[in-house]
Design a protein around this motif. Structure first.
Motif, mmCIF file in Angstrom:
data_model
loop_
_atom_site.group_PDB
_atom_site.id
_atom_site.type_symbol
_atom_site.label_atom_id
_atom_site.label_comp_id
_atom_site.label_asym_id
_atom_site.label_seq_id
_atom_site.Cartn_x
_atom_site.Cartn_y
_atom_site.Cartn_z
ATOM 1 N N ASN A 406 18.516 19.386 7.501
ATOM 2 C CA ASN A 406 18.620 20.281 8.656
ATOM 3 C C ASN A 406 17.748 19.789 9.803
ATOM 4 N N ASP A 407 18.003 20.311 10.983
ATOM 5 C CA ASP A 407 17.135 20.036 12.126
ATOM 6 C C ASP A 407 15.709 20.474 11.823
ATOM 7 N N PHE A 408 14.755 19.732 12.359
ATOM 8 C CA PHE A 408 13.380 20.207 12.371
ATOM 9 C C PHE A 408 13.196 21.096 13.598
ATOM 10 N N VAL A 409 12.509 22.219 13.399
ATOM 11 C CA VAL A 409 12.144 23.093 14.513
ATOM 12 C C VAL A 409 10.648 23.375 14.401
ATOM 13 N N GLY A 410 10.143 24.258 15.230
ATOM 14 C CA GLY A 410 8.717 24.532 15.213
ATOM 15 C C GLY A 410 8.235 25.224 13.960
ATOM 16 N N ASP A 411 9.115 25.991 13.335
ATOM 17 C CA ASP A 411 8.751 26.701 12.111
ATOM 18 C C ASP A 411 8.899 25.763 10.925
ATOM 19 N N PRO A 412 7.815 25.541 10.181
ATOM 20 C CA PRO A 412 7.899 24.637 9.038
ATOM 21 C C PRO A 412 8.701 25.253 7.903
ATOM 22 N N PRO A 413 9.002 24.488 6.854
ATOM 23 C CA PRO A 413 9.895 24.969 5.798
ATOM 24 C C PRO A 413 9.396 26.160 4.997
ATOM 25 N N GLN A 414 8.161 26.565 5.178
ATOM 26 C CA GLN A 414 7.654 27.715 4.438
ATOM 27 C C GLN A 414 8.041 29.049 5.065
ATOM 28 N N GLU A 415 8.730 28.981 6.203
ATOM 29 C CA GLU A 415 9.131 30.231 6.849
ATOM 30 C C GLU A 415 10.482 30.081 7.540
ATOM 31 N N GLU A 416 11.045 31.201 7.921
ATOM 32 C CA GLU A 416 12.365 31.201 8.508
ATOM 33 C C GLU A 416 12.399 30.412 9.809
ATOM 34 N N GLN A 417 13.464 29.663 9.975
ATOM 35 C CA GLN A 417 13.630 28.848 11.171
ATOM 36 C C GLN A 417 14.021 29.748 12.343
ATOM 37 N N GLY A 418 13.115 29.862 13.294
ATOM 38 C CA GLY A 418 13.310 30.783 14.408
ATOM 39 C C GLY A 418 12.267 31.874 14.445
ATOM 40 N N LEU A 419 11.385 31.887 13.461
ATOM 41 C CA LEU A 419 10.353 32.920 13.397
ATOM 42 C C LEU A 419 9.457 32.902 14.629
ATOM 43 N N TYR A 420 8.929 31.733 14.977
ATOM 44 C CA TYR A 420 8.007 31.619 16.109
ATOM 45 C C TYR A 420 8.355 30.467 17.058
ATOM 46 N N SER A 421 9.428 29.765 16.819
ATOM 47 C CA SER A 421 9.783 28.621 17.657
ATOM 48 C C SER A 421 10.103 29.029 19.094
ATOM 49 N N VAL A 422 9.717 28.145 20.015
ATOM 50 C CA VAL A 422 10.163 28.239 21.407
ATOM 51 C C VAL A 422 11.242 27.173 21.579
ATOM 52 N N PHE A 423 12.470 27.622 21.865
ATOM 53 C CA PHE A 423 13.598 26.702 21.972
ATOM 54 C C PHE A 423 13.886 26.332 23.431
ATOM 55 N N ASP A 424 14.651 25.276 23.607
ATOM 56 C CA ASP A 424 14.946 24.809 24.962
ATOM 57 C C ASP A 424 15.819 25.786 25.739
ATOM 58 N N SER A 425 16.378 26.776 25.068
ATOM 59 C CA SER A 425 17.200 27.782 25.722
ATOM 60 C C SER A 425 16.430 29.058 26.060
ATOM 61 N N ASP A 426 15.157 29.114 25.712
ATOM 62 C CA ASP A 426 14.341 30.296 25.980
ATOM 63 C C ASP A 426 13.804 30.242 27.408
ATOM 64 N N ALA A 427 14.677 30.473 28.380
ATOM 65 C CA ALA A 427 14.365 30.241 29.789
ATOM 66 C C ALA A 427 13.131 30.998 30.273
ATOM 67 N N SER A 428 13.032 32.266 29.913
ATOM 68 C CA SER A 428 11.893 33.047 30.403
ATOM 69 C C SER A 428 10.573 32.559 29.813
ATOM 70 N N SER A 429 10.594 32.179 28.554
ATOM 71 C CA SER A 429 9.379 31.652 27.916
ATOM 72 C C SER A 429 8.978 30.328 28.534
ATOM 73 N N LEU A 430 9.966 29.485 28.814
ATOM 74 C CA LEU A 430 9.680 28.174 29.391
ATOM 75 C C LEU A 430 9.085 28.310 30.787
ATOM 76 N N LYS A 431 9.624 29.230 31.581
ATOM 77 C CA LYS A 431 9.086 29.453 32.929
ATOM 78 C C LYS A 431 7.651 29.961 32.849
#
Length: 447
Positions: A406-431
């Protein structure tokens, strides 16, 4: 970050002189060679104040690998995105250990003591080279208290024969932490750990042909991700062992590499059995250049993402106190401090990338603003690094748990993918991140 921790006389004169010498040497090295170093309780690089505006990017070395696990094109794009946000530092896992635990990343850098995956090490080389192109720096951590990269748990499995305890399965974090702390006193584990440190610190980059210890891209070597003295019932002996391990290991790294700073990777009070004296003692040694701390309101039971309004005020009271008291500790020691992990759930506690991030953005804004106020007041705020950069990665499975391939994301394999990740589509967070990056660096430029 851990998954969900619930509750968390002459000789002296000579030593002091030696401490000053080490600290002075580190500062001088930083001023001359483009290395980041400490001067007057702040970071400096090339004679200028350096503020860390960072992102946790633990899997960066994996993406750089030339084998199938690597995604070099993605890595280049991720670094470009981060650079565009103003991010100047990434915190990266330098080495992982092969384990049978399901909640751990694979493949691993070390398949067995002394056996290294050269392709993954070349991935780290590639990452360092790409960071150099963008004038970015990295914090490289050399071990992990938590099981998601094998870490101390796997060292004990190798050298004591004990089963690798996965707290994702047992749900017994108190037991896990008490057992993991045996790592600090296991002579064989410590010998192998130093072998690994030497392997990485003395490595020559296959891309740039530059020895790591001569590379100013590295901001600091870090002993481990979130090392702890044991569990909430750690004894005075446990704590003394932990402090000695930090001092001895940091001194060993500095004996191999006098150019770079060394940091602990500590969470702060939450990773110090809520013992302020322990936290101070762990960072007092002159071989530790600066303090670190992390902030996890939901993990620590301060916040319920399913009841955000009901739990917000209480959470922020605790969070603001946690942020400020650690800056006060840094002032006591006269060293900078970096908030190198913090995060909060997407709205409603959802893992879905389509879920909004209004509550998280509000939390980020409070954290950034608090640190900016302390920095503007001249306090030893060295910067921040949010947890974590998910970028273009996406969860592949309906249950949001990672599986090999699977893709690597900010959340490591010990937790759900998307738990705390900031994704490239999170426009308000990125700004928000970009805006506060500018504010932080503007404060730094004025001081």
């Amino acid at each position: 970050m851990q998954r969900k921790f619930r509750k968390i006389a002459l000789a002296a004169a000579l030593l002091a002189a030696g401490a000053f010498g080490i600290a002075h040497a580190a500062a001088t090295a930083g001023a001359k060679g483009g290395f980041v170093a400490v001067k007057d309780s702040h970071f400096e690089r090339n004679g200028q104040r350096y503020m860390v505006a960072g992102a946790n990017f633990w899997y960066g070395g994996y993406l750089g690998a030339p084998t199938s696990v690597g995604q070099r094109a993605r890595l280049v794009k991720e670094l470009d995105r981060l650079k565009a946000l103003g991010v100047n530092n990434v915190r990266v896992l330098a080495v992982s250990e092969k384990t049978a635990m399901k909640s751990a990343v694979s493949p691993a850098t070390t398949s067995a003591p002394g056996h290294y995956d050269e392709q993954l090490l070349q991935g780290l080389d590639f990452l360092m080279a790409e960071l150099a192109k963008r004038d970015m720096t990295a914090v490289l951590y050399l071990n992990n208290f938590w099981q998601w990269s094998g870490g101390m748990t796997q060292y004990l499995n190798w050298f004591t024969g004990s089963p690798a305890h996965d707290p994702n399965v047992s749900k017994d974090y108190e037991r896990f932490m008490a057992e993991n702390a045996r790592f600090y006193t296991n002579a064989r584990a410590q010998a192998e750990y130093r072998n690994v440190i030497a392997k990485i610190v003395q490595r020559t980059n296959t891309v740039t042909k530059k020895p790591y210890r001569d590379d100013p891209v590295i901001l600091s070597w870090q002993l481990a991700n979130e090392p702890r003295p044991g569990n909430s019932k750690s004894t005075p002996q446990d704590k003394a062992t932990y402090v000695k391990w930090i001092a001895d290991t940091a001194h060993y790294i500095r004996s191999l590499d006098a150019n770079h700073m060394v940091s602990t990777g500590s969470e702060g009070l939450a990773g110090s059995a809520q013992d302020a004296q322990l936290y101070l003692d762990a960072h007092r040694t002159p071989d530790i250049a600066y303090l670190t701390y992390h902030l996890w309101p939901a993990n620590w039971g301060w916040f319920d993402p399913k009841q955000p309004e009901a739990t917000w005020d209480g959470m922020m009271d605790k969070a603001l106190h946690y942020l400020n008291v650690h800056v006060d500790y840094a002032k006591q020691l006269g060293k900078p401090i970096v908030l190198e992990e913090f995060g909060l759930n997407r709205d409603g506690g959802s893992f879905d990338i389509k879920a909004s991030t209004k509550v998280r953005d509000r939390f980020y804004d409070e954290v950034f603003t608090t640190l900016e106020k302390r920095a503007a007041a001249g306090d030893p705020v060295g910067g921040w690094a949010f947890w974590a950069w998910g970028g273009a990665g996406r969860a592949a499975n309906a249950d949001y748990w990672w599986k090999p391939g699977n893709d690597f994301v900010g959340d490591p394999p010990q937790e759900e993918q998307g738990l705390y990740s900031v994704f490239d589509s999170d426009a308000s967070s990125l700004k928000l991140i970009a805006d506060h990056d500018k504010r932080l660096k503007t404060i730094g430029a004025k001081q």
